[in-house]
Scaffold this active site. Structure first.
Site, mmCIF file in Angstrom:
data_model
loop_
_atom_site.group_PDB
_atom_site.id
_atom_site.type_symbol
_atom_site.label_atom_id
_atom_site.label_comp_id
_atom_site.label_asym_id
_atom_site.label_seq_id
_atom_site.Cartn_x
_atom_site.Cartn_y
_atom_site.Cartn_z
ATOM 1 N N ASP A 273 -22.462 -10.560 22.050
ATOM 2 C CA ASP A 273 -22.360 -9.960 23.374
ATOM 3 C C ASP A 273 -23.353 -10.654 24.351
ATOM 4 O O ASP A 273 -24.396 -10.988 24.026
ATOM 5 C CB ASP A 273 -22.674 -8.623 23.204
ATOM 6 C CG ASP A 273 -22.540 -7.992 24.659
ATOM 7 O OD1 ASP A 273 -23.386 -7.994 25.707
ATOM 8 O OD2 ASP A 273 -21.382 -7.389 25.051
ATOM 9 N N ASN A 281 -22.136 -10.919 37.107
ATOM 10 C CA ASN A 281 -21.478 -10.493 37.849
ATOM 11 C C ASN A 281 -21.660 -10.081 39.313
ATOM 12 O O ASN A 281 -21.154 -10.471 40.482
ATOM 13 C CB ASN A 281 -20.205 -9.749 37.332
ATOM 14 C CG ASN A 281 -19.302 -10.661 36.393
ATOM 15 O OD1 ASN A 281 -19.234 -11.915 36.634
ATOM 16 N ND2 ASN A 281 -18.866 -10.055 35.435
ATOM 17 N N ASP A 290 -17.708 -16.166 35.010
ATOM 18 C CA ASP A 290 -16.858 -17.117 34.541
ATOM 19 C C ASP A 290 -17.304 -18.457 33.412
ATOM 20 O O ASP A 290 -16.953 -18.505 32.451
ATOM 21 C CB ASP A 290 -15.493 -17.616 35.113
ATOM 22 C CG ASP A 290 -14.480 -16.339 35.367
ATOM 23 O OD1 ASP A 290 -14.680 -15.426 34.912
ATOM 24 O OD2 ASP A 290 -13.814 -16.437 36.145
ATOM 25 N N GLU A 315 -17.124 -9.825 27.406
ATOM 26 C CA GLU A 315 -18.184 -10.442 27.396
ATOM 27 C C GLU A 315 -18.414 -10.590 25.728
ATOM 28 O O GLU A 315 -19.549 -11.003 25.229
ATOM 29 C CB GLU A 315 -19.403 -10.330 28.046
ATOM 30 C CG GLU A 315 -20.155 -8.836 27.640
ATOM 31 C CD GLU A 315 -19.583 -7.876 28.537
ATOM 32 O OE1 GLU A 315 -20.664 -6.838 28.652
ATOM 33 O OE2 GLU A 315 -18.430 -7.857 29.052
#
Length: 427
Positions: A273, A281, A290, A315
């Site tokens: 993760d 973000n 991204d 993620e």
């Protein structure tokens, strides 16, 4: 810009196998009645099935490519049937053959590079209009000025470039070469199975035309194979959309679920993760998020020890080691974790991306401003007596991942062990 890193031999393999099978069938002798009957109906059957498949998936470019090939087959098949029945060609055979040799690659190239960017109905009308106009003009010229059209098509315009080996009209060769270059460039800019199939299909058509009146059933076989290449490419891309994650290029969760059903008796599953992904973000925007996912996916995709990486969702990523033990896998996962933690990702606009890895490394070495650090946490679980089911092993790996998060992130935890591997990097 060419995407050479995305070029895959697997894009060409199905079409290459179909091409080889078509060549073998065309050169086969003493075919049974079953095969000769099959070859007579095969192009129509492939068009109906492949065309319906393309229509269901709304792939109009592929549908019109198949229609173009089939129309050429129909026109030439009428001539070859007459030739086989009467021992000589029809009076209009030469002009029709030369027209097909010219218009087939032209329309194949037009539809091959014509992207589907309009409304569905508008796109269909536009493609149909092109086919109708070109066909109407060709028919009108052939009916009204057959002698003049034949003389114009068969004229040798460049005597110095003409060779005795040329069995097609001279105009066809530069046209085929031009379309081939166009399709190869299209593939290099957007490597995908369909673009590869179009290149191989053009090669098959180029081989087929001179053999139309020489080898029996060459026309039927190769036109069918080219249409099959297009249909197979559509199926290949549909499979990729279902089983491969578009953003990262890794196999997706559906592929992972299938893989988990045939892992055997011994295997290891790792769940990873991205640490503080929501912060990336919220702070830098989804474009940077991204970039982070692509970075992590590229490193996990290169994990050693026989591991196979998958994007699990969001993620989260999964890595499967078939036939391995925890002791074997941990070192390889640790190497990936350290590689990601040691990489300073420099933020940049998508429009200013370097053209190659060397340029990117030089930019990162020259300036460290605007760089962010990415770390991942990893949980590992191995199949054993208490966890025989792959889903149970996956859940155990997920629990170990939560333990790694609770232990400070940027570390690896093995299910059932309290030892923490790795250390959180100072930010």
């Amino acid at each position: 810009m060419f995407r050479l890193d995305a070029v895959r031999a697997s894009h060409f393999l199905p079409s290459l196998l179909l091409l080889i099978a078509g060549l073998a069938a065309a050169y086969a002798k003493d075919l049974s009645v079953f095969f000769t009957s099959l070859f007579n109906v095969l192009p129509t059957l492939v068009l109906l099935l492949g065309g319906a498949y393309c229509a269901v998936y709304r792939r109009q470019r592929e549908l019109f490519l198949m229609l173009t090939v089939y129309i050429a087959y129909f026109l030439l098949d009428t001539q070859t049937d007459f030739y086989r029945d009467n021992g000589h060609v029809r009076d209009d055979a030469a002009v029709i053959f030369h027209l097909v040799c010219l218009l087939l690659p032209a329309l194949y190239g037009i539809y091959g590079v014509w992207q589907e960017r309009m409304h569905l109905l508008q796109d269909m009308v536009a493609r149909g209009a092109v086919l109708l106009v070109v066909g109407a003009v060709a028919v009108a010229l052939e009916q009204r000025f057959p002698a003049a059209l034949l003389a114009g098509l068969a004229d040798i315009r460049w005597p110095a470039l003409h060779g005795e080996w040329m069995s097609l009209i001279q105009l066809a060769y530069p046209l085929f070469i031009g379309v081939l270059v166009l399709l190869v460039v299209q593939y290099l800019r957007a490597p995908r199975p369909l673009n590869a199939a179009l290149v191989m299909g053009l090669v098959g058509l180029f081989w087929m035309l001179p053999k139309t009146f020489i080898l029996p059933f060459t026309l039927n076989i190769m036109c069918s194979q080219v249409m099959l290449m297009i249909a197979a490419a559509v199926a290949h891309e549909a499979y990729q959309m279902a089983f491969r994650d578009e953003l990262t290029g890794l196999p997706g969760r559906r592929a992972l679920n299938e893989r988990m059903q045939r892992l055997g008796r011994n295997y290891v599953i790792a769940m990873s993760d991205v640490d503080h992904f929501k912060r990336f973000n919220d702070t830098h925007g989804h474009d940077v998020g991204d970039q982070v996912l692509r970075l992590v996916a590229s490193r996990l995709g290169k994990v050693g020890g026989g591991g196979k990486a998958y994007r699990y969702g969001g993620e989260e990523f999964a890595v499967v080691f078939a036939g391995k033990s925890t002791e074997h896998c941990v070192a390889h996962l640790e190497a990936v974790r350290e590689a990601i933690a040691g990489y300073a990702m420099r933020l940049r606009d998508q429009g200013a991306r370097p053209h190659d890895d060397n340029t990117g490394r030089q930019r990162r070495a020259g300036s460290r401003g605007g760089a962010v650090s990415v770390t991942i946490s990893i949980g590992v679980a191995e199949r054993h007596v208490d966890h025989r089911n792959p889903d149970d092993v996956l859940k155990s790996a997920d629990q170990a991942l939560y333990s790694a998060k609770a232990a400070g992130r940027n570390c690896l935890m093995v299910h059932g062990l309290k030892t923490r591997r790795g250390a959180e990097r100072a930010s």
